[in-house]
Design a protein around this motif. Structure first.
Motif, PDB file in Angstrom:
ATOM      1  N   SER A   9       0.836  -1.188   0.000  1.00 26.58           N
ATOM      2  CA  SER A   9       0.000   0.000   0.000  1.00 26.58           C
ATOM      3  C   SER A   9       0.878   1.248   0.000  1.00 26.58           C
ATOM      4  O   SER A   9       2.062   1.195   0.323  1.00 26.58           O
ATOM      5  CB  SER A   9      -0.912   0.007   1.218  1.00 26.58           C
ATOM      6  OG  SER A   9      -0.133   0.297   2.373  1.00 26.58           O
ATOM      7  N   LYS A  10       0.230   2.325  -0.310  1.00 27.68           N
ATOM      8  CA  LYS A  10       0.971   3.572  -0.288  1.00 27.68           C
ATOM      9  C   LYS A  10       1.393   3.909   1.135  1.00 27.68           C
ATOM     10  O   LYS A  10       2.356   4.632   1.348  1.00 27.68           O
ATOM     11  CB  LYS A  10       0.114   4.692  -0.860  1.00 27.68           C
ATOM     12  CG  LYS A  10      -0.209   4.523  -2.330  1.00 27.68           C
ATOM     13  CD  LYS A  10      -1.093   5.649  -2.806  1.00 27.68           C
ATOM     14  CE  LYS A  10      -1.581   5.380  -4.224  1.00 27.68           C
ATOM     15  NZ  LYS A  10      -2.494   6.430  -4.692  1.00 27.68           N
ATOM     16  N   ALA A  11       0.635   3.377   2.116  1.00 28.94           N
ATOM     17  CA  ALA A  11       0.994   3.642   3.510  1.00 28.94           C
ATOM     18  C   ALA A  11       2.389   3.133   3.805  1.00 28.94           C
ATOM     19  O   ALA A  11       3.148   3.754   4.545  1.00 28.94           O
ATOM     20  CB  ALA A  11      -0.012   3.000   4.452  1.00 28.94           C
ATOM     21  N   GLU A  14       5.030   5.438   2.814  1.00 27.16           N
ATOM     22  CA  GLU A  14       5.182   6.589   3.688  1.00 27.16           C
ATOM     23  C   GLU A  14       6.311   6.395   4.693  1.00 27.16           C
ATOM     24  O   GLU A  14       6.786   7.351   5.277  1.00 27.16           O
ATOM     25  CB  GLU A  14       3.882   6.827   4.470  1.00 27.16           C
ATOM     26  CG  GLU A  14       2.824   7.541   3.666  1.00 27.16           C
ATOM     27  CD  GLU A  14       2.642   8.968   4.123  1.00 27.16           C
ATOM     28  OE1 GLU A  14       2.537   9.847   3.250  1.00 27.16           O
ATOM     29  OE2 GLU A  14       2.613   9.202   5.345  1.00 27.16           O
ATOM     30  N   ASN A 144       4.627  13.895   5.026  1.00 28.04           N
ATOM     31  CA  ASN A 144       4.172  12.535   5.299  1.00 28.04           C
ATOM     32  C   ASN A 144       4.368  12.223   6.781  1.00 28.04           C
ATOM     33  O   ASN A 144       4.981  13.000   7.528  1.00 28.04           O
ATOM     34  CB  ASN A 144       4.868  11.524   4.386  1.00 28.04           C
ATOM     35  CG  ASN A 144       6.379  11.444   4.618  1.00 28.04           C
ATOM     36  OD1 ASN A 144       6.859  11.487   5.765  1.00 28.04           O
ATOM     37  ND2 ASN A 144       7.126  11.314   3.545  1.00 28.04           N
ATOM     38  N   ARG A 160      -0.120   9.652  13.632  1.00 31.85           N
ATOM     39  CA  ARG A 160      -1.388   9.298  12.976  1.00 31.85           C
ATOM     40  C   ARG A 160      -2.553   9.440  13.949  1.00 31.85           C
ATOM     41  O   ARG A 160      -3.643   9.903  13.573  1.00 31.85           O
ATOM     42  CB  ARG A 160      -1.315   7.870  12.435  1.00 31.85           C
ATOM     43  CG  ARG A 160      -0.424   7.726  11.222  1.00 31.85           C
ATOM     44  CD  ARG A 160      -0.183   6.246  10.905  1.00 31.85           C
ATOM     45  NE  ARG A 160      -1.426   5.597  10.494  1.00 31.85           N
ATOM     46  CZ  ARG A 160      -1.799   5.451   9.225  1.00 31.85           C
ATOM     47  NH1 ARG A 160      -1.060   5.917   8.259  1.00 31.85           N
ATOM     48  NH2 ARG A 160      -2.926   4.829   8.930  1.00 31.85           N
TER      49      ARG A 160
ATOM     50  N   ASP B  13      -6.554   6.974   5.958  1.00 26.30           N
ATOM     51  CA  ASP B  13      -5.741   6.571   4.810  1.00 26.30           C
ATOM     52  C   ASP B  13      -6.417   6.949   3.498  1.00 26.30           C
ATOM     53  O   ASP B  13      -5.761   7.326   2.536  1.00 26.30           O
ATOM     54  CB  ASP B  13      -5.465   5.062   4.841  1.00 26.30           C
ATOM     55  CG  ASP B  13      -4.461   4.688   5.921  1.00 26.30           C
ATOM     56  OD1 ASP B  13      -4.410   3.509   6.309  1.00 26.30           O
ATOM     57  OD2 ASP B  13      -3.720   5.591   6.373  1.00 26.30           O
ATOM     58  N   ASP B  16      -5.889  10.598   3.038  1.00 24.18           N
ATOM     59  CA  ASP B  16      -4.492  10.904   2.724  1.00 24.18           C
ATOM     60  C   ASP B  16      -4.020  10.232   1.439  1.00 24.18           C
ATOM     61  O   ASP B  16      -2.846  10.325   1.113  1.00 24.18           O
ATOM     62  CB  ASP B  16      -3.588  10.471   3.884  1.00 24.18           C
ATOM     63  CG  ASP B  16      -3.828  11.279   5.155  1.00 24.18           C
ATOM     64  OD1 ASP B  16      -3.608  10.738   6.265  1.00 24.18           O
ATOM     65  OD2 ASP B  16      -4.249  12.446   5.022  1.00 24.18           O
ATOM     66  N   LEU B  18      -3.616   7.127   0.775  1.00 25.90           N
ATOM     67  CA  LEU B  18      -2.580   6.147   1.098  1.00 25.90           C
ATOM     68  C   LEU B  18      -3.041   4.715   0.848  1.00 25.90           C
ATOM     69  O   LEU B  18      -2.300   3.783   1.116  1.00 25.90           O
ATOM     70  CB  LEU B  18      -2.173   6.292   2.577  1.00 25.90           C
ATOM     71  CG  LEU B  18      -1.521   7.630   2.945  1.00 25.90           C
ATOM     72  CD1 LEU B  18      -1.202   7.675   4.431  1.00 25.90           C
ATOM     73  CD2 LEU B  18      -0.253   7.861   2.124  1.00 25.90           C
TER      74      LEU B  18
END
Lengths: 183, 184
Positions: A9-11, A14, A144, A160, B13, B16, B18
């Motif tokens: 995932s893009k997470a 990060e 980020n 977060r 998420d 964002d 994400l």
């Protein structure tokens, strides 16, 4: 379906460590970015300029040099702390002079728009300090989570959590008055 | 944990950007079908847009520039500019009116001649001048004549000093009479 086992995932991206301030950033550009951050926290341009100036002086005194990797996070953290500690003596600058150019909207609509943003600004000012700083760094400075963690010297999960709580509080306070939101 | 709770956990998420594309599609499919979750997501999306707008306003304030919609600030600038222009024009005009053209060019001091301003009742055309000139001053020895020539520029006063003038008796009174002139 297990989302965690899906494609990266893009997470996860990060977590890659891109510096808060790239190495080749010139100090004038950095200064302007820091003034932008300070304005987003105190909403007084003169005070913001003074705070950034003070931060640079502190960096010099504490021998935190632009060539060091810690310089960027240190500057952002210092500016953030100075802003949060500032005892507000004057009214914040009115937003009307700095709004986007009006489209076809009437003056009444433009005034209503300004009032909405002013309400949001006031609500942000009421957030707890850590939530306020994390929210501003995320949503306005577009950092980020890892970069914010470096600035605030917290874990990514703590950052977060601060952003999540800040968003939830603002949504509760502002509720249906947000444009485009439905009850 | 029910389905809605699991979806709402992905809200940050999603805001964002994400989420991987598959996850994003999953969340959005649920939000389309669930009114409660849709309300939550729309409210947060609206908040995100407002935060972005507020950030732009702050950046504009920080840069010190003015939004093009800042009619008040532009109006104030125009008013100030107009006042400055008006004051400057009045001051310049008053200065020009207060000063005699002769004062500007005749030296002052212990040996300076006393200048008597008066008309001698005729016009002369100095050699080389394109138009007749109006006489306006006579120095006391009556040998020299200061003549102001017409000038397109009100700030420029052209004064010719004549070493010799004709007596009224020797001229025929023609306005186009020419006299030898010495310019300064």
């Amino acid at each position: 379906m297990n989302s965690a086992s899906k494609a990266t995932s893009k997470a996860e991206s990060e977590s890659s460590h891109s510096p808060v301030v790239p190495p080749d950033t010139d100090l004038a550009a950095l200064r302007q970015r820091l003034v932008g951050l300070a304005v987003k926290l105190v909403w007084l341009r003169d005070d913001a300029e003074d705070i950034v100036q003070e931060a640079f002086k502190l960096a010099w005194g504490k021998k935190v040099r632009p060539s060091e990797p810690r310089f960027g996070p240190w500057m952002y953290r210092t500016v953030g702390n100075l802003c949060l500690n500032l005892r507000r003596r004057r009214r914040q600058e009115p937003l009307a002079d700095w709004m986007d150019p009006p489209d076809a909207s009437s003056p009444e609509e433009q005034a209503h728009r300004t009032e909405q943003l002013d309400r949001l600004r006031s609500a942000i000012q009421r957030l707890p300090e850590q939530q306020r700083l994390a929210l501003v760094l995320r949503t306005m400075e577009r950092m980020n989570y890892q970069q914010i963690a470096d600035v605030m010297q917290l874990s990514r999960s703590a950052v977060r959590a601060h952003v999540h709580l800040a968003r939830r509080r603002l949504a509760e306070w502002l509720g249906e008055r947000l444009p485009g939101a439905r009850p | 944990m029910n389905r809605c709770e699991a979806i709402r956990r992905r809200l940050d998420d999603w805001l964002d950007d994400l989420l991987a594309s598959a996850e994003r599609s999953e969340v959005e499919a649920h939000v389309r079908d669930c009114a409660d979750c849709r309300s939550v997501f729309e409210r947060q999306a609206a908040l995100a847009r407002e935060l972005h707008t507020l950030g732009r306003v702050a950046d504009r304030m920080a840069s010190g520039g003015q939004a093009s919609s800042s009619v008040r600030s532009y109006g104030r600038f125009l008013v100030r500019a107009a006042v400055v222009f008006l004051v400057a024009t009045i001051a310049l005009s008053a200065w020009q009116l207060a000063r005699s053209p002769v004062d500007q060019l005749v030296a002052r001091g212990p040996d300076a001649p006393v200048v008597e301003e008066r008309s001698i009742g005729r016009t002369v055309r100095p050699v080389g001048a394109t138009s007749p000139a109006r006489t306006f001053a006579v120095v006391p020895d009556r040998r020299r004549l200061a003549v102001q020539l017409e000038s397109d520029n009100p700030r420029i006063h052209i004064v010719w000093f004549f070493d010799e003038i004709r007596s009224p008796e020797t001229s025929n009174g023609d306005a186009n009479d020419e006299v030898p002139a010495t310019s300064i």
